[in-house]
Design a protein around this motif. Structure first.
Motif, PDB file in Angstrom:
ATOM      1  N   TYR A 145       0.825  -1.212   0.000  1.00  0.00           N
ATOM      2  CA  TYR A 145       0.000   0.000   0.000  1.00  0.00           C
ATOM      3  C   TYR A 145       0.859   1.262   0.000  1.00  0.00           C
ATOM      4  O   TYR A 145       0.692   2.131  -0.838  1.00  0.00           O
ATOM      5  CB  TYR A 145      -0.973  -0.024   1.187  1.00  0.00           C
ATOM      6  N   SER A 146       1.781   1.354   0.929  1.00  0.00           N
ATOM      7  CA  SER A 146       2.623   2.555   1.016  1.00  0.00           C
ATOM      8  C   SER A 146       3.829   2.481   0.079  1.00  0.00           C
ATOM      9  O   SER A 146       4.393   3.509  -0.278  1.00  0.00           O
ATOM     10  CB  SER A 146       3.128   2.751   2.447  1.00  0.00           C
ATOM     11  N   LYS A 147       4.249   1.269  -0.249  1.00  0.00           N
ATOM     12  CA  LYS A 147       5.469   1.052  -1.052  1.00  0.00           C
ATOM     13  C   LYS A 147       6.709   1.557  -0.305  1.00  0.00           C
ATOM     14  O   LYS A 147       7.769   1.710  -0.894  1.00  0.00           O
ATOM     15  CB  LYS A 147       5.395   1.731  -2.425  1.00  0.00           C
ATOM     16  N   PHE A 148       6.595   1.820   0.982  1.00  0.00           N
ATOM     17  CA  PHE A 148       7.684   2.336   1.811  1.00  0.00           C
ATOM     18  C   PHE A 148       8.233   1.186   2.653  1.00  0.00           C
ATOM     19  O   PHE A 148       7.685   0.844   3.702  1.00  0.00           O
ATOM     20  CB  PHE A 148       7.173   3.474   2.703  1.00  0.00           C
ATOM     21  N   LYS A 149       9.303   0.570   2.186  1.00  0.00           N
ATOM     22  CA  LYS A 149       9.871  -0.609   2.842  1.00  0.00           C
ATOM     23  C   LYS A 149      10.867  -0.179   3.916  1.00  0.00           C
ATOM     24  O   LYS A 149      11.780   0.597   3.652  1.00  0.00           O
ATOM     25  CB  LYS A 149      10.545  -1.498   1.811  1.00  0.00           C
ATOM     26  N   VAL A 150      10.676  -0.722   5.118  1.00  0.00           N
ATOM     27  CA  VAL A 150      11.515  -0.378   6.260  1.00  0.00           C
ATOM     28  C   VAL A 150      12.085  -1.655   6.859  1.00  0.00           C
ATOM     29  O   VAL A 150      11.415  -2.686   6.914  1.00  0.00           O
ATOM     30  CB  VAL A 150      10.707   0.396   7.329  1.00  0.00           C
ATOM     31  N   GLY A 151      13.341  -1.562   7.309  1.00  0.00           N
ATOM     32  CA  GLY A 151      13.986  -2.679   7.980  1.00  0.00           C
ATOM     33  C   GLY A 151      14.624  -2.215   9.272  1.00  0.00           C
ATOM     34  O   GLY A 151      15.016  -1.048   9.407  1.00  0.00           O
ATOM     35  N   ALA A 152      14.728  -3.136  10.214  1.00  0.00           N
ATOM     36  CA  ALA A 152      15.356  -2.836  11.502  1.00  0.00           C
ATOM     37  C   ALA A 152      16.214  -4.016  11.923  1.00  0.00           C
ATOM     38  O   ALA A 152      15.913  -5.165  11.589  1.00  0.00           O
ATOM     39  CB  ALA A 152      14.302  -2.541  12.568  1.00  0.00           C
ATOM     40  N   ALA A 153      17.274  -3.717  12.649  1.00  0.00           N
ATOM     41  CA  ALA A 153      18.132  -4.747  13.233  1.00  0.00           C
ATOM     42  C   ALA A 153      18.403  -4.335  14.673  1.00  0.00           C
ATOM     43  O   ALA A 153      18.958  -3.268  14.924  1.00  0.00           O
ATOM     44  CB  ALA A 153      19.427  -4.883  12.444  1.00  0.00           C
ATOM     45  N   LEU A 154      17.983  -5.171  15.593  1.00  0.00           N
ATOM     46  CA  LEU A 154      18.025  -4.898  17.029  1.00  0.00           C
ATOM     47  C   LEU A 154      19.110  -5.744  17.681  1.00  0.00           C
ATOM     48  O   LEU A 154      19.101  -6.971  17.565  1.00  0.00           O
ATOM     49  CB  LEU A 154      16.657  -5.234  17.640  1.00  0.00           C
ATOM     50  N   LEU A 155      20.043  -5.090  18.364  1.00  0.00           N
ATOM     51  CA  LEU A 155      21.151  -5.778  19.026  1.00  0.00           C
ATOM     52  C   LEU A 155      20.847  -5.945  20.511  1.00  0.00           C
ATOM     53  O   LEU A 155      20.556  -4.968  21.198  1.00  0.00           O
ATOM     54  CB  LEU A 155      22.441  -4.970  18.840  1.00  0.00           C
ATOM     55  N   THR A 156      20.938  -7.185  20.990  1.00  0.00           N
ATOM     56  CA  THR A 156      20.724  -7.456  22.412  1.00  0.00           C
ATOM     57  C   THR A 156      22.035  -7.292  23.172  1.00  0.00           C
ATOM     58  O   THR A 156      23.117  -7.284  22.582  1.00  0.00           O
ATOM     59  CB  THR A 156      20.201  -8.897  22.644  1.00  0.00           C
ATOM     60  N   GLU A 157      21.936  -7.204  24.497  1.00  0.00           N
ATOM     61  CA  GLU A 157      23.135  -7.123  25.336  1.00  0.00           C
ATOM     62  C   GLU A 157      24.024  -8.343  25.142  1.00  0.00           C
ATOM     63  O   GLU A 157      25.236  -8.266  25.282  1.00  0.00           O
ATOM     64  CB  GLU A 157      22.752  -6.996  26.814  1.00  0.00           C
ATOM     65  N   GLU A 158      23.406  -9.477  24.799  1.00  0.00           N
ATOM     66  CA  GLU A 158      24.158 -10.715  24.610  1.00  0.00           C
ATOM     67  C   GLU A 158      24.841 -10.791  23.245  1.00  0.00           C
ATOM     68  O   GLU A 158      25.550 -11.752  22.962  1.00  0.00           O
ATOM     69  CB  GLU A 158      23.224 -11.932  24.776  1.00  0.00           C
ATOM     70  N   GLY A 159      24.594  -9.814  22.381  1.00  0.00           N
ATOM     71  CA  GLY A 159      25.214  -9.802  21.064  1.00  0.00           C
ATOM     72  C   GLY A 159      24.394 -10.456  19.971  1.00  0.00           C
ATOM     73  O   GLY A 159      24.841 -10.576  18.837  1.00  0.00           O
ATOM     74  N   LYS A 160      23.180 -10.872  20.287  1.00  0.00           N
ATOM     75  CA  LYS A 160      22.294 -11.474  19.287  1.00  0.00           C
ATOM     76  C   LYS A 160      21.540 -10.362  18.559  1.00  0.00           C
ATOM     77  O   LYS A 160      21.194  -9.351  19.151  1.00  0.00           O
ATOM     78  CB  LYS A 160      21.315 -12.425  19.967  1.00  0.00           C
TER      79      LYS A 160
END
Length: 129
Positions: free
Chosen positions: A21-36
């Protein structure tokens, strides 16, 4: 983990975005304290209220896998702009990581902003104790 690697993972997540619908593609990468790292993409729905942002997708994946301490999150879009978390995502980030760093990219111009700068006078779990 360095910001460049985290941003690369966030860009890869945009490829899995469902944004008809929006054609607005978003990505995220979340880093944990453990490094995952947990990645997420935005997932739209014809009933727009059912849509979920990339940041919340990554956070919910991490929480559902037993991780709840986060160091930083990279947020990017397929567009040619800095892509800041929306208000709802800022609130969810505040719930689990009120001091998290947010890494943004605009064609190599990398910006790191702490959530406290983006969400001053926030309301969170400590306000309910």
């Amino acid at each position: 983990m360095n910001n460049e690697t985290l941003l690369k993972m966030a860009y890869e997540a945009t490829e899995r975005s469902y944004a008809p619908y929006s054609k607005f593609k978003v990505g995220a990468a979340l880093l944990t304290e453990e490094g995952k790292v947990f990645t997420g993409c935005n997932i739209e729905c014809a009933s727009f209220g059912g849509t979920n942002c990339a940041e919340r997708t990554a956070i919910f994946k991490a929480i559902s896998e037993g991780y709840n301490k986060f160091v930083k999150i990279a947020v990017v879009s397929a567009g040619e702009i800095f892509t800041y978390p929306c208000g709802i995502c800022r609130q969810v980030l505040n719930e689990f990581a009120p001091d998290i760093d947010i890494v943004l990219d605009d064609h190599g111009d990398v910006k790191v902003i702490n959530l406290k700068e983006m969400l001053p006078y926030s309301f969170g779990p400590s306000d309910l104790r």
